[in-house]
Motif scaffolding. Structure first.
Motif, PDB file in Angstrom:
ATOM      1  N   LYS A  47       0.821  -1.219   0.000  1.00  0.00           N
ATOM      2  CA  LYS A  47       0.000   0.000   0.000  1.00  0.00           C
ATOM      3  C   LYS A  47       0.853   1.267   0.000  1.00  0.00           C
ATOM      4  N   VAL A  48       2.161   1.105   0.127  1.00  0.00           N
ATOM      5  CA  VAL A  48       3.088   2.230   0.233  1.00  0.00           C
ATOM      6  C   VAL A  48       3.823   2.409  -1.097  1.00  0.00           C
ATOM      7  N   LYS A  49       4.068   3.643  -1.481  1.00  0.00           N
ATOM      8  CA  LYS A  49       4.790   3.923  -2.720  1.00  0.00           C
ATOM      9  C   LYS A  49       6.278   3.728  -2.480  1.00  0.00           C
ATOM     10  N   ALA A  50       6.691   2.478  -2.591  1.00  0.00           N
ATOM     11  CA  ALA A  50       8.097   2.122  -2.383  1.00  0.00           C
ATOM     12  C   ALA A  50       8.346   0.758  -3.004  1.00  0.00           C
ATOM     13  N   ASP A  51       9.566   0.522  -3.449  1.00  0.00           N
ATOM     14  CA  ASP A  51       9.944  -0.801  -3.948  1.00  0.00           C
ATOM     15  C   ASP A  51      10.196  -1.727  -2.757  1.00  0.00           C
ATOM     16  N   ILE A  52       9.785  -2.981  -2.892  1.00  0.00           N
ATOM     17  CA  ILE A  52       9.885  -3.941  -1.799  1.00  0.00           C
ATOM     18  C   ILE A  52      10.968  -4.967  -2.118  1.00  0.00           C
ATOM     19  N   PHE A  53      11.884  -5.154  -1.178  1.00  0.00           N
ATOM     20  CA  PHE A  53      12.925  -6.163  -1.291  1.00  0.00           C
ATOM     21  C   PHE A  53      12.748  -7.177  -0.146  1.00  0.00           C
ATOM     22  N   ILE A  54      13.034  -8.434  -0.446  1.00  0.00           N
ATOM     23  CA  ILE A  54      12.985  -9.486   0.574  1.00  0.00           C
ATOM     24  C   ILE A  54      14.396  -9.981   0.818  1.00  0.00           C
ATOM     25  N   CYS A  55      14.892  -9.734   2.028  1.00  0.00           N
ATOM     26  CA  CYS A  55      16.221 -10.206   2.402  1.00  0.00           C
ATOM     27  C   CYS A  55      16.030 -11.396   3.338  1.00  0.00           C
ATOM     28  N   TYR A  56      16.460 -12.581   2.898  1.00  0.00           N
ATOM     29  CA  TYR A  56      16.066 -13.809   3.591  1.00  0.00           C
ATOM     30  C   TYR A  56      17.267 -14.676   3.958  1.00  0.00           C
ATOM     31  N   TYR A  66      14.683 -10.408  -4.423  1.00  0.00           N
ATOM     32  CA  TYR A  66      14.941 -11.313  -3.304  1.00  0.00           C
ATOM     33  C   TYR A  66      16.453 -11.492  -3.229  1.00  0.00           C
ATOM     34  N   PHE A  67      17.032 -11.367  -2.053  1.00  0.00           N
ATOM     35  CA  PHE A  67      18.468 -11.629  -1.910  1.00  0.00           C
ATOM     36  C   PHE A  67      18.760 -12.169  -0.517  1.00  0.00           C
ATOM     37  N   LYS A  68      19.848 -12.934  -0.422  1.00  0.00           N
ATOM     38  CA  LYS A  68      20.187 -13.604   0.830  1.00  0.00           C
ATOM     39  C   LYS A  68      20.827 -12.643   1.827  1.00  0.00           C
ATOM     40  N   GLN A  69      20.622 -12.952   3.103  1.00  0.00           N
ATOM     41  CA  GLN A  69      21.319 -12.240   4.166  1.00  0.00           C
ATOM     42  C   GLN A  69      22.786 -12.670   4.158  1.00  0.00           C
ATOM     43  N   VAL A  70      23.689 -11.700   4.369  1.00  0.00           N
ATOM     44  CA  VAL A  70      25.123 -11.978   4.372  1.00  0.00           C
ATOM     45  C   VAL A  70      25.732 -11.382   5.630  1.00  0.00           C
ATOM     46  N   GLY A  71      26.485 -12.200   6.369  1.00  0.00           N
ATOM     47  CA  GLY A  71      27.153 -11.699   7.569  1.00  0.00           C
ATOM     48  C   GLY A  71      27.042 -12.687   8.711  1.00  0.00           C
TER      49      GLY A  71
END
Length: 419
Positions: A47-56, A66-71
């Motif tokens: 509902k928000v004007k923003a691009d959504i990324f999934i860091c998993y 979609y991108f993996k968590q690193v660290g």
């Protein structure tokens, strides 16, 4: 102005996600609940004007954004996620976790609004941590701290929300759900309603004539069931099937029910008399009521065709629904936290249900009533119209005596104990 939201999550897998809720929830249920959190949060993000990324973490997903968590540490993984997205040319970026299903699009918009005049914004959580961090440029140092009080530089904040980490957090969610109707329509709200844990507590004393029929009803119900015996001298205990949990206590319905409640683990405590006959889908009806109320009961009915038993049914149901005074034979059920907060049933020889209902009424607690009725035995009523009327009059008189402060032992002595 380019804006981004990072949803920081683990791929929901049974036994690997929301593990702090185990064994209260099974591994499968923890996975399903996490999925509900994700659905609700993503619905608000869209509902928000923003691009959504999934860091998993916890697997591999090949999808755009979609991108993996690193660290190694949590802080390092969040720094890397924030840097990765800001480096794509976004003017502002917000990172959120997935254990805050009460997050609304308005919270995200508020955070972005604050980033127009501040370079750092947080969404505090009740436990002292934070569920949201937003920035326009990377601030690595803030990710060294998981508690907002440890951050020394100036920050702005949005409203405080509740993390969902333990079974007590889920109980809190259910309480807030009664106050905020929108929560009942969410994936999380519907899931928690369907999976509210119910403990059935049955006080028994010399119930050899009724115990078999009750067990036949209860054996199919997927919930905790506790029989609390008050020292039966007949064959009651011999007739209880090994599938059921039996506790021994002192004789006295109030004391027995309290002992059962202390031993229980449910979110809702359902106190059931041994001579009761439940309607179909009883647990679903309790959950339906408890979605909206802190306590409730069934409407009562008798199999007797006698006109005065019908009258008794009407009066009892009217008293419970409109005067908020249900009695024990109507199958009282209540939020477990509220039950203990109210001091449990008063351990008096009679009228414990009446006194408990009076107390809840004084507190302003509203009782809900199920759509279907519970049938109860009319064994306390003798045959014949006139004898029935005499018993009804006597019961009414005893309640009047109680309200007027007559000694409870004198009232109890007048009350014929039919088993």
């Amino acid at each position: 102005m380019k804006r981004a939201i990072i949803v920081f999550t683990r791929i929901p897998k049974a036994g690997q996600t929301k593990t702090r809720m185990m064994p209260y929830l099974s591994g499968k249920q923890c996975k399903e609940l996490h999925q509900c959190f994700l659905k609700d949060i993503l619905n608000e993000c869209r509902k928000v004007k923003a691009d959504i990324f999934i860091c998993y973490t916890g697997g591999t997903i090949t999808k755009p954004r979609y991108f993996k968590q690193v660290g190694e540490s949590l802080g390092e993984r969040m720094v890397n996620a924030m840097k990765k997205v800001l480096d794509k040319g976004y003017n502002s970026c917000i990172l959120i976790g997935t254990d805050i299903p009460e997050l609304r699009a308005s919270d995200l918009n508020k955070a972005f609004d604050k980033l127009t005049y501040s370079d750092l914004v947080f969404g505090p959580s009740v436990d002292g941590g934070y569920y949201l961090v937003g920035m326009n440029t990377l601030h690595k140092e803030v990710f060294n701290y998981m508690n907002l009080k440890e951050i020394s530089q100036p920050i702005t904040t949005i409203r405080t929300l509740h993390d969902m980490d333990t079974k007590y957090d889920l109980r809190g969610y259910r309480r807030r759900m009664r106050e905020h109707p929108w929560m009942k329509k969410t994936h999380t709200g519907r899931y928690l309603t369907r999976n509210t844990k119910i403990s059935i507590i049955v006080p028994i004393y010399n119930e050899e004539k009724t115990i078999e029929a009750l067990q036949q009803q209860l054996i199919w119900l997927p919930c905790e069931i506790i029989f609390v015996d008050g020292g039966s001298t007949d064959k009651t205990l011999e007739k209880i099937w090994p599938e059921f949990h039996v506790i021994s206590g002192v004789k006295g319905r109030a004391a027995q029910m309290n002992v059962g409640a202390i031993a229980s683990s449910g979110d809702v405590l359902f106190f059931l008399h041994c001579d009761s006959e439940l309607p179909p889908h009883a647990l679903e009806q309790i959950r339906e009521v408890m979605r909206d109320y802190e306590a409730g009961c069934f409407g009562i009915a008798f199999h007797s065709k006698n006109f005065f038993m019908w009258t008794c049914r009407v009066i009892s149901n009217h008293r419970a629904k409109y005067r908020r005074l249900p009695f024990g034979d109507q199958g009282i059920f209540i939020d477990s936290d509220l039950f203990f907060m109210a001091g449990m049933f008063p351990e008096i020889p009679i009228m414990e249900d009446y006194q408990f209902s009076l107390k809840l009424k004084e507190w302003g607690v509203k009782f809900g009533m199920t759509r279907k009725r519970i049938y109860t035995s009319d064994r306390r009523f003798p045959k014949g119209t006139i004898p029935k009327l005499k018993v009804m009059w006597q019961m009414n008189r005893l309640r009047k005596d109680y309200r007027e402060g007559v000694d409870i032992d004198k009232i109890s002595a007048k009350y014929k104990d039919i088993r």
